[in-house]
Motif scaffolding. Structure first.
Motif, mmCIF file in Angstrom:
data_model
loop_
_atom_site.group_PDB
_atom_site.id
_atom_site.type_symbol
_atom_site.label_atom_id
_atom_site.label_comp_id
_atom_site.label_asym_id
_atom_site.label_seq_id
_atom_site.Cartn_x
_atom_site.Cartn_y
_atom_site.Cartn_z
ATOM 1 N N PRO A 4 0.852 -1.240 -0.046
ATOM 2 C CA PRO A 4 -0.101 0.016 -0.092
ATOM 3 C C PRO A 4 0.764 1.280 0.140
ATOM 4 O O PRO A 4 1.934 1.380 0.260
ATOM 5 N N PHE A 5 0.375 2.310 -0.228
ATOM 6 C CA PHE A 5 1.058 3.765 -0.255
ATOM 7 C C PHE A 5 0.995 4.197 1.007
ATOM 8 O O PHE A 5 0.035 3.995 1.770
ATOM 9 N N GLU A 6 2.110 4.702 1.393
ATOM 10 C CA GLU A 6 2.273 5.361 2.713
ATOM 11 C C GLU A 6 3.055 6.637 2.605
ATOM 12 O O GLU A 6 3.813 6.718 1.668
ATOM 13 N N VAL A 7 2.711 7.530 3.499
ATOM 14 C CA VAL A 7 3.683 8.751 3.343
ATOM 15 C C VAL A 7 3.851 9.305 4.989
ATOM 16 O O VAL A 7 3.063 9.188 5.571
ATOM 17 N N ASP A 8 5.052 9.542 5.047
ATOM 18 C CA ASP A 8 5.217 10.119 6.544
ATOM 19 C C ASP A 8 6.273 11.484 6.334
ATOM 20 O O ASP A 8 6.588 11.725 5.260
ATOM 21 N N LEU A 9 5.902 12.102 7.421
ATOM 22 C CA LEU A 9 6.540 13.507 7.560
ATOM 23 C C LEU A 9 7.589 13.183 8.620
ATOM 24 O O LEU A 9 7.455 12.605 9.681
ATOM 25 N N GLU A 10 8.799 13.656 8.585
ATOM 26 C CA GLU A 10 10.028 13.347 9.459
ATOM 27 C C GLU A 10 10.760 14.983 9.644
ATOM 28 O O GLU A 10 11.136 15.413 8.544
ATOM 29 N N ALA A 11 11.060 15.300 10.763
ATOM 30 C CA ALA A 11 11.581 16.659 10.966
ATOM 31 C C ALA A 11 13.107 15.943 11.090
ATOM 32 O O ALA A 11 13.601 15.193 11.683
ATOM 33 N N GLU A 14 16.321 21.524 10.771
ATOM 34 C CA GLU A 14 15.211 22.587 10.444
ATOM 35 C C GLU A 14 14.335 22.128 9.324
ATOM 36 O O GLU A 14 13.591 23.016 8.712
ATOM 37 N N GLU A 15 14.795 21.099 8.559
ATOM 38 C CA GLU A 15 14.003 20.703 7.338
ATOM 39 C C GLU A 15 12.872 19.560 7.731
ATOM 40 O O GLU A 15 12.828 18.982 8.891
ATOM 41 N N LEU A 16 11.827 19.449 6.926
ATOM 42 C CA LEU A 16 10.605 18.590 7.126
ATOM 43 C C LEU A 16 10.827 17.988 6.062
ATOM 44 O O LEU A 16 10.562 18.307 4.767
ATOM 45 N N ALA A 39 2.593 19.838 5.491
ATOM 46 C CA ALA A 39 4.025 20.177 5.488
ATOM 47 C C ALA A 39 4.257 21.522 4.987
ATOM 48 O O ALA A 39 4.955 22.454 5.667
ATOM 49 N N LEU A 40 3.350 22.004 3.881
ATOM 50 C CA LEU A 40 3.604 23.372 3.606
ATOM 51 C C LEU A 40 3.035 24.667 4.553
ATOM 52 O O LEU A 40 3.337 25.862 4.555
ATOM 53 N N ARG A 41 2.208 23.884 5.407
ATOM 54 C CA ARG A 41 1.530 24.832 6.436
ATOM 55 C C ARG A 41 2.559 25.091 7.818
ATOM 56 O O ARG A 41 2.534 25.937 8.521
ATOM 57 N N SER A 42 3.513 24.051 7.869
ATOM 58 C CA SER A 42 4.436 24.225 8.795
ATOM 59 C C SER A 42 5.409 25.462 8.700
ATOM 60 O O SER A 42 5.354 25.980 7.896
ATOM 61 N N ASP A 43 6.163 25.651 9.667
ATOM 62 C CA ASP A 43 7.061 26.801 9.699
ATOM 63 C C ASP A 43 8.708 26.422 9.174
ATOM 64 O O ASP A 43 9.512 27.269 9.214
ATOM 65 N N ALA A 44 8.779 25.172 8.944
ATOM 66 C CA ALA A 44 10.107 24.566 8.208
ATOM 67 C C ALA A 44 10.518 25.560 7.185
ATOM 68 O O ALA A 44 9.605 25.589 6.170
ATOM 69 N N PRO A 45 11.644 25.813 7.037
ATOM 70 C CA PRO A 45 12.161 26.894 6.223
ATOM 71 C C PRO A 45 12.340 25.949 4.886
ATOM 72 O O PRO A 45 12.435 26.332 3.622
ATOM 73 N N VAL A 48 11.242 18.958 1.912
ATOM 74 C CA VAL A 48 12.124 17.899 1.228
ATOM 75 C C VAL A 48 11.224 16.797 0.870
ATOM 76 O O VAL A 48 10.848 16.222 1.740
ATOM 77 N N ILE A 49 11.148 16.621 -0.509
ATOM 78 C CA ILE A 49 10.174 15.251 -0.729
ATOM 79 C C ILE A 49 11.056 14.355 -1.422
ATOM 80 O O ILE A 49 11.550 14.594 -2.497
ATOM 81 N N ASP A 50 11.209 13.314 -0.578
ATOM 82 C CA ASP A 50 12.067 12.173 -1.048
ATOM 83 C C ASP A 50 11.377 11.258 -1.836
ATOM 84 O O ASP A 50 10.695 10.439 -1.388
ATOM 85 N N LEU A 51 11.870 10.962 -3.123
ATOM 86 C CA LEU A 51 11.000 10.360 -4.297
ATOM 87 C C LEU A 51 11.790 8.898 -4.147
ATOM 88 O O LEU A 51 11.228 8.015 -4.964
#
Length: 104
Positions: A4-11, A14-16, A39-45, A48-51
């Protein structure tokens, strides 16, 4: 059986990082869009979208990636290149020179 498709966010410092895995297609695009919106609503400067975790990318998934890059916060978005199949999709769609890439 298809993973299945999965997507995670990881700090990471300072990058998300957005970490999609599996097949990014019509069924998975809404989940990716929701995660990218967070991710785009975060304050991370930098976002990075890891393909590298993608096994497949169709036009719907590609559109979700382009929307994040082209949107008002797109200047914060960078990509890490994926496997050869993902690279071919980006080349065929003439996006390999348009998106901002970085090393992992």
């Amino acid at each position: 059986m298809i993973d299945p498709f999965e997507v995670d966010l990881e700090a990471r410092d300072e990058e998300l990082w957005v970490l999609p895995r599996g097949d990014l297609d019509l069924a998975a695009a809404p989940e990716l869009r929701e995660t990218l919106s967070l991710a785009l609503r975060s304050d991370a400067p930098v976002i990075v979208i890891d393909l590298r975790g993608l096994e497949f990318l169709d036009s719907t998934g590609l559109k979700a990636l382009v929307e994040a890059h082209a949107g008002p916060e797109g200047h914060r978005v960078m990509f890490v290149r994926g496997n050869q199949m993902i690279e071919q999709v980006l080349q065929i769609s003439n996006l390999d020179d348009e998106l901002r890439f970085r090393s992992a």
